[in-house]
Design a protein around this motif. Structure first.
Motif, short mmCIF file in Angstrom:
data_model
loop_
_atom_site.label_atom_id
_atom_site.label_comp_id
_atom_site.label_asym_id
_atom_site.label_seq_id
_atom_site.Cartn_x
_atom_site.Cartn_y
_atom_site.Cartn_z
N VAL A 201 71.07 -7.30 81.78
CA VAL A 201 71.03 -8.50 80.95
C VAL A 201 71.09 -8.09 79.48
O VAL A 201 70.18 -7.42 78.97
N SER A 202 72.15 -8.45 78.85
CA SER A 202 72.27 -8.17 77.41
C SER A 202 73.28 -9.13 76.81
O SER A 202 74.46 -9.10 77.15
N LYS A 203 72.79 -9.96 75.92
CA LYS A 203 73.67 -10.95 75.30
C LYS A 203 74.84 -10.25 74.60
O LYS A 203 75.99 -10.59 74.78
N THR A 204 74.51 -9.23 73.83
CA THR A 204 75.56 -8.55 73.05
C THR A 204 76.27 -7.47 73.86
O THR A 204 77.38 -7.09 73.55
N GLU A 209 69.06 0.57 74.36
CA GLU A 209 68.10 0.80 75.45
C GLU A 209 68.69 0.33 76.78
O GLU A 209 68.61 1.01 77.81
N THR A 210 69.27 -0.86 76.76
CA THR A 210 69.78 -1.48 77.99
C THR A 210 70.96 -0.68 78.54
O THR A 210 71.05 -0.43 79.75
N LEU A 211 71.85 -0.27 77.66
CA LEU A 211 73.03 0.46 78.14
C LEU A 211 72.64 1.83 78.67
O LEU A 211 73.15 2.27 79.71
N GLY A 503 65.89 -8.82 60.57
CA GLY A 503 64.87 -7.78 60.33
C GLY A 503 64.83 -6.69 61.37
O GLY A 503 64.15 -5.68 61.19
N VAL A 504 65.54 -6.84 62.49
CA VAL A 504 65.51 -5.77 63.50
C VAL A 504 66.65 -4.78 63.29
O VAL A 504 66.72 -3.76 63.98
N GLU A 505 67.54 -5.07 62.34
CA GLU A 505 68.77 -4.29 62.26
C GLU A 505 68.62 -2.94 61.56
O GLU A 505 69.25 -1.96 61.95
#
Ligand code: F6P
Length: 546
Positions: A201-204, A209-211, A503-505
């Motif tokens: 599950v990853s919108k982008t 982490e997900t990949l 702010g997370v970028e």
């Protein structure tokens, strides 16, 4: 908090109430009428907040003058209110099927949402019946691993755990989130790759982490099939707005469930992001969750401010944060099943409301997001409640209780609820020096005084109680939607965009720069970083070969 940030229209109310203890405010039983409200399966009790009806009316006048209804309606109608990304904010359309009001959302969005729900229902049914091969899924699945982070993890994780009593038999759910390889390592030792279905599950579909975790699981399953790509792909589904990247990664398009630009990650539980949840609790219960959320949406769209639960919650938060200057809020669910609620709310509230400029790029006029923290009671009582009762800082609390448990251990449950009620009462009422003195019966007068001083509780510490009739898909959906709409209202009151997260970028970009210098053979000794970062990179290099 600096004083100029306190809204001036509340100053007289803060000053008036400074000399009034909550113990005295609670003597007025009538305040309960204005401060205690029921919405379906949820009772919201704000009567232990440190405000009186005059202050509440001042807050009400403020929100009424703010144009909140027009702002709310713009969100429901799909206006591009997330201006920094030029996006609509339509998570409410995801649960429009459960609403009793017509949805003002754009028809094409509603249609796509409905088609996706139909796909999810069909898949869930097929998995329940034991043959989802028509959906590209291998037979004999016993375990589901949801790989995702942030909004692609926290909502399904919270709901899957909260709704444990509703789990369909024969299917276990797991959540793989952190890039720390330990969790993947343990899962691979625990599960059978031929019986595992991985949902990435990853919108982008760009999240590191997900990949990385997806790659690890794909290699693991691939080993079980000697690299047979077609066999491996039957163990993967994906949920993403970036179908092209997912396909490149190895999941066929027919096994990709959509996300949309008009739904933010932290508001996406109600979409295909909730696929692992739908598989865990079945379609009927997933729709009950949507129905619970829609109940709150309908209420939010129609109730006047004085009876509108999300509006009242936002006003109380505004009062605590901006009028009283409280920098944090503790969320303490008295329900082990709600263990993940606090971390869910940390993202929902702090990622949404942790902003310091307006959409016009101007500094905000007052403090924004409080720090949200907490953990389940009664455990919390034996850890940090000492500071909440007698520490120098006042921390507003939110207690969440469940009237009817999903088990028959009634003695445990009575004890649990009595503790919840006792904590809220103790924080509000406290114990005076005289009361403490009366309890100290032995010793000299001076000894008694010294001991009593330490056994005095200031009280006057505000809390909210939310009481669910039972923890069901409906009540959980309503609870989460209540918080979502509160967040919308606070974004509106603070004049910030609650739907972006720039702010997370910065940290992500710096991590990308650092990574090559940590990789095997990397340029660990190149001094391209600040001195503190470089020193730690050097330590890692030195110590891992030591
Ligand atoms: O880094 C923050 C964030 O973008 C969250 O807003 C989001 O929920 C999470 O990362 C995961 O993003 P994605 O679903 O694109 O992998």
């Amino acid at each position: 908090m600096s004083h100029e940030r306190r809204p001036s229209f509340l100053a007289e109310h803060v000053d008036r109430l400074a000399g009034t203890h909550l113990r005295d405010l609670l003597k007025d039983a009538a305040r309960g009428k204005r401060l205690r409200h029921r919405l379906g399966p949820i009772l919201l009790d704000l009567s232990r907040q440190k405000l009186d009806l005059e202050a509440l009316d001042a807050l009400g006048a403020h929100v009424e003058a703010s144009g909140w209804q027009a702002a709310r309606d713009a969100m429901f109608a799909g206006a591009p209110i997330n201006t920094s990304e030029n996006r609509a904010v339509l998570h409410t359309a995801l649960r429009a099927s459960g609403s009793s009001l017509p949805s003002p959302a754009p028809q094409d969005a509603l249609k796509e949402i409905q088609q996706t729900l139909t796909r999810i229902d069909a898949l869930v049914k097929a998995v329940e019946l034991g043959d989802a091969t028509a959906f590209g899924v291998a037979p004999g699945i016993t375990d589901i691993v949801n790989i995702g982070i942030g909004g692609s993890d926290l909502g399904p994780r919270l709901a899957v755990r909260a709704l444990t009593p509703y789990h369909v038999p024969g299917l276990r759910s797991h959540f793989l989130t952190n890039v720390d390889g330990q969790s993947a390592y343990e899962l691979m030792h625990q599960l059978d790759p031929r019986r595992t279905l991985v949902i990435v599950v990853s919108k982008t579909f760009t999240t590191q982490e997900t990949l990385l975790n997806g790659n690890v699981m794909r290699d693991w399953i691939s080993r079980a099939y000697n690299g047979d790509k077609a066999a491996v792909s039957r163990h993967f589904l994906a949920v993403s707005a970036n179908v092209a990247e997912v396909e490149k990664w190895g999941v066929p398009a027919a096994q990709v469930y959509p996300m949309w630009d008009f739904v933010g990650g932290r508001f996406s539980l109600w979409s295909a992001v909730g696929l692992s949840l739908a598989l865990s609790i079945g379609s009927y219960n997933f729709h009950e969750l949507l129905r619970g959320a829609a109940l709150v949406d309908d209420h939010f769209r129609t109730a006047p401010w004085s009876e509108n639960l999300p509006v009242l919650l936002s006003l109380v938060e505004y009062w605590n944060r901006n009028a009283q200057g409280r920098g944090s809020r503790a969320v303490v669910p008295y329900a082990d099943l709600l263990t993940d609620l606090t971390s869910y709310l940390q993202q929902l509230e702090m990622e949404s409301l942790g902003k310091q400029v307006t959409p016009q790029g101007q500094p905000v006029a007052q403090s924004t997001s409080a720090v949200v923290w907490g953990s389940v009671g009664t455990n919390a009582q034996h850890a940090y409640f000492q500071a909440l009762h007698q520490g120098t800082d006042v921390v507003p609390l939110e207690f969440i209780g469940v009237v009817k448990p999903a088990h028959d251990l009634s003695a445990n449950h009575d004890a649990l609820l009595s503790n919840l009620l006792a904590q809220a009462a103790a924080l509000a009422l406290g114990k005076t020096l005289d009361e403490a003195l009366a309890e100290a019966t032995s010793g000299t007068e001076e000894e008694r005084r010294v001991l009593a001083a330490q056994r005095t509780f200031p009280g006057d510490r505000p809390s909210t109680v939310m009481m669910l009739d039972a923890l069901t898909p409906e009540s959980l959906g309503a609870l989460i939607a209540l918080y979502e709409q509160k967040v919308f209202m606070l974004g509106h009151l603070w004049g910030i965009n609650a739907f972006d997260q720039w702010g997370v970028e910065l940290g992500k970009a710096i991590a990308r720069q650092i990574l090559p210098s940590l990789e095997e053979g990397g340029a660990g000794h190149a001094s391209s970083f600040d001195s503190a970062t470089q020193a730690l990179i050097d330590v890692i290099h030195e110590r891992r070969i030591a």
